[in-house]
Scaffold this motif. Structure first.
Motif, PDB file in Angstrom:
ATOM      1  N   UNK A 141      -8.827 -32.310  20.394  1.00  0.00           N
ATOM      2  CA  UNK A 141      -9.236 -31.570  19.204  1.00  0.00           C
ATOM      3  C   UNK A 141     -10.751 -31.435  19.130  1.00  0.00           C
ATOM      4  N   UNK A 142     -11.452 -32.168  19.971  1.00  0.00           N
ATOM      5  CA  UNK A 142     -12.913 -32.133  20.009  1.00  0.00           C
ATOM      6  C   UNK A 142     -13.437 -31.446  21.263  1.00  0.00           C
ATOM      7  N   UNK A 143     -12.716 -31.612  22.358  1.00  0.00           N
ATOM      8  CA  UNK A 143     -13.097 -31.032  23.641  1.00  0.00           C
ATOM      9  C   UNK A 143     -11.896 -30.290  24.214  1.00  0.00           C
ATOM     10  N   UNK A 144     -12.077 -29.060  24.591  1.00  0.00           N
ATOM     11  CA  UNK A 144     -10.961 -28.284  25.123  1.00  0.00           C
ATOM     12  C   UNK A 144     -10.421 -28.863  26.420  1.00  0.00           C
ATOM     13  N   UNK A 145      -9.124 -28.658  26.623  1.00  0.00           N
ATOM     14  CA  UNK A 145      -8.468 -29.105  27.854  1.00  0.00           C
ATOM     15  C   UNK A 145      -7.386 -28.096  28.204  1.00  0.00           C
ATOM     16  N   UNK A 146      -7.364 -27.655  29.437  1.00  0.00           N
ATOM     17  CA  UNK A 146      -6.405 -26.631  29.821  1.00  0.00           C
ATOM     18  C   UNK A 146      -4.960 -27.138  29.723  1.00  0.00           C
ATOM     19  N   UNK A 147      -4.066 -26.183  29.474  1.00  0.00           N
ATOM     20  CA  UNK A 147      -2.611 -26.381  29.523  1.00  0.00           C
ATOM     21  C   UNK A 147      -2.038 -27.184  28.351  1.00  0.00           C
ATOM     22  N   UNK A 148      -2.823 -27.412  27.274  1.00  0.00           N
ATOM     23  CA  UNK A 148      -2.279 -28.141  26.116  1.00  0.00           C
ATOM     24  C   UNK A 148      -2.609 -27.393  24.823  1.00  0.00           C
ATOM     25  N   UNK A 149      -2.444 -26.093  24.836  1.00  0.00           N
ATOM     26  CA  UNK A 149      -2.896 -25.268  23.720  1.00  0.00           C
ATOM     27  C   UNK A 149      -2.222 -25.633  22.394  1.00  0.00           C
ATOM     28  N   UNK A 150      -0.938 -25.921  22.404  1.00  0.00           N
ATOM     29  CA  UNK A 150      -0.238 -26.241  21.156  1.00  0.00           C
ATOM     30  C   UNK A 150      -0.656 -27.613  20.632  1.00  0.00           C
ATOM     31  N   UNK A 151      -0.752 -28.580  21.519  1.00  0.00           N
ATOM     32  CA  UNK A 151      -1.150 -29.931  21.136  1.00  0.00           C
ATOM     33  C   UNK A 151      -2.560 -29.918  20.552  1.00  0.00           C
ATOM     34  N   UNK A 152      -3.466 -29.198  21.199  1.00  0.00           N
ATOM     35  CA  UNK A 152      -4.840 -29.098  20.723  1.00  0.00           C
ATOM     36  C   UNK A 152      -4.891 -28.473  19.332  1.00  0.00           C
ATOM     37  N   UNK A 153      -4.146 -27.409  19.125  1.00  0.00           N
ATOM     38  CA  UNK A 153      -4.130 -26.736  17.825  1.00  0.00           C
ATOM     39  C   UNK A 153      -3.621 -27.675  16.733  1.00  0.00           C
ATOM     40  N   UNK A 154      -2.542 -28.394  17.020  1.00  0.00           N
ATOM     41  CA  UNK A 154      -1.962 -29.302  16.028  1.00  0.00           C
ATOM     42  C   UNK A 154      -2.914 -30.442  15.689  1.00  0.00           C
ATOM     43  N   UNK A 155      -3.536 -31.031  16.710  1.00  0.00           N
ATOM     44  CA  UNK A 155      -4.409 -32.175  16.468  1.00  0.00           C
ATOM     45  C   UNK A 155      -5.703 -31.759  15.770  1.00  0.00           C
ATOM     46  N   UNK A 156      -6.221 -30.576  16.099  1.00  0.00           N
ATOM     47  CA  UNK A 156      -7.406 -30.090  15.394  1.00  0.00           C
ATOM     48  C   UNK A 156      -7.106 -29.898  13.905  1.00  0.00           C
ATOM     49  N   UNK A 157      -5.938 -29.358  13.611  1.00  0.00           N
ATOM     50  CA  UNK A 157      -5.528 -29.203  12.215  1.00  0.00           C
ATOM     51  C   UNK A 157      -5.339 -30.560  11.553  1.00  0.00           C
ATOM     52  N   UNK A 158      -4.815 -31.521  12.306  1.00  0.00           N
ATOM     53  CA  UNK A 158      -4.630 -32.860  11.759  1.00  0.00           C
ATOM     54  C   UNK A 158      -5.969 -33.491  11.369  1.00  0.00           C
ATOM     55  N   UNK A 159      -6.992 -33.284  12.190  1.00  0.00           N
ATOM     56  CA  UNK A 159      -8.317 -33.788  11.840  1.00  0.00           C
ATOM     57  C   UNK A 159      -8.798 -33.177  10.522  1.00  0.00           C
ATOM     58  N   UNK A 160      -8.480 -31.922  10.304  1.00  0.00           N
ATOM     59  CA  UNK A 160      -8.825 -31.274   9.041  1.00  0.00           C
ATOM     60  C   UNK A 160      -8.067 -31.868   7.870  1.00  0.00           C
ATOM     61  N   UNK A 161      -6.798 -32.169   8.085  1.00  0.00           N
ATOM     62  CA  UNK A 161      -5.983 -32.784   7.034  1.00  0.00           C
ATOM     63  C   UNK A 161      -6.556 -34.132   6.625  1.00  0.00           C
TER      64      UNK A 161
END
Length: 251
Positions: free
Chosen positions: A145-165
């Motif tokens: 959620x802080x640093x992009x990583x290939x092939x995990x687009x859904x996981x990254x989106x969910x965790x970035x939103x979780x940090x916002x929550x």
């Protein structure tokens, strides 16, 4: 310090990996731990492991993606045990695939499990904490959620939103004596990351990239959790604590 005697902790996804290490760490500090997972045999093994350490353990099987089931399970705890003081929302899933090939159905499945279901169960637990005027809510975030990583687009989106929550919930719940934080693990050696740590090429990359030159262990996350779960962390809320061996601080 960090004595959790008399407190009740619910840890989702705690039959193995980070969740099990977290249950052990909280239990060794005196908490009664409620472990959760979908597989009864895995939960039984985890319970026996914790019992051998002298930890007071309860088993609560449910699938976090079944919101009605998970809320019903929490209600059962509140009726029988009386409270939940610490909630570690740790259960999660992953799907790895290139962005341009990533199916919408998999994106929706991963986001639902790692965000929507966490939000629904966490809010229900928070309602009980609000009534008692005290609580500790800790979510498992992610370095992705802080640093992009290939092939995990859904996981990254969910965790970035979780940090916002985490920040938004801290704003709403602090007046009720509830702190809300997240732990963002870097690369931790668990079953969820088996595909990576069994890949010699990836491990070589990681050892070159991470300043500490090694994979993290579940206990590295668990010790951070104990601090955030303790009364001593009472003035810390709305934060994402990164546990990554220095990965996110080094170019």
């Amino acid at each position: 310090m960090f004595d959790l005697s008399g407190q009740v902790a619910l840890i989702t996804g705690s039959s193995r990996g980070i969740g099990l290490a977290a249950a052990r760490a909280l239990g060794l500090q005196g908490a009664t731990v409620i472990i959760n997972g979908r597989d009864a045999s895995s939960l039984a093994r985890a319970r026996d492991y914790l019992a051998a350490e002298g930890i007071d353990t309860l088993v609560l099987p449910f699938d976090i993606t079944n919101i009605d089931q998970s809320i019903g399970a929490v209600d059962t705890v509140l009726k029988t045990v009386g409270k939940i003081d610490i909630f570690f929302s740790n259960a999660g899933i992953q799907h790895r695939e290139k962005l341009l090939d990533f199916p919408l159905s998999e994106f929706e499945r991963v986001v639902f499990a790692n965000l929507t279901a966490q939000w629904a169960l966490g809010r229900h637990v928070a309602a009980g904490m609000h009534e008692q005027g005290y609580g500790r809510i800790i979510f498992t975030g992610s370095i992705t959620a802080l640093l992009g990583r290939r092939e995990v687009t859904a996981y990254t989106a969910a965790k970035a939103a979780m940090h916002g929550i985490v920040r938004q919930w801290a704003t709403e719940l602090s007046a009720s004596g509830i702190t809300v934080n997240a732990i963002a693990p870097g690369y931790i050696k668990t079953e969820l990351t088996t595909r990576l740590w069994t890949d010699p090429e990836f491990t070589a990359w990681l050892e070159n990239r991470v300043p500490m030159k090694k994979w993290g262990e579940p206990d590295d996350v668990a010790s951070t959790l104990v601090f955030l779960a303790a009364r001593e962390s009472r003035y810390i809320t709305g934060q994402v604590v990164v546990v990554d061996g220095g990965l996110s601080s080094s170019m």
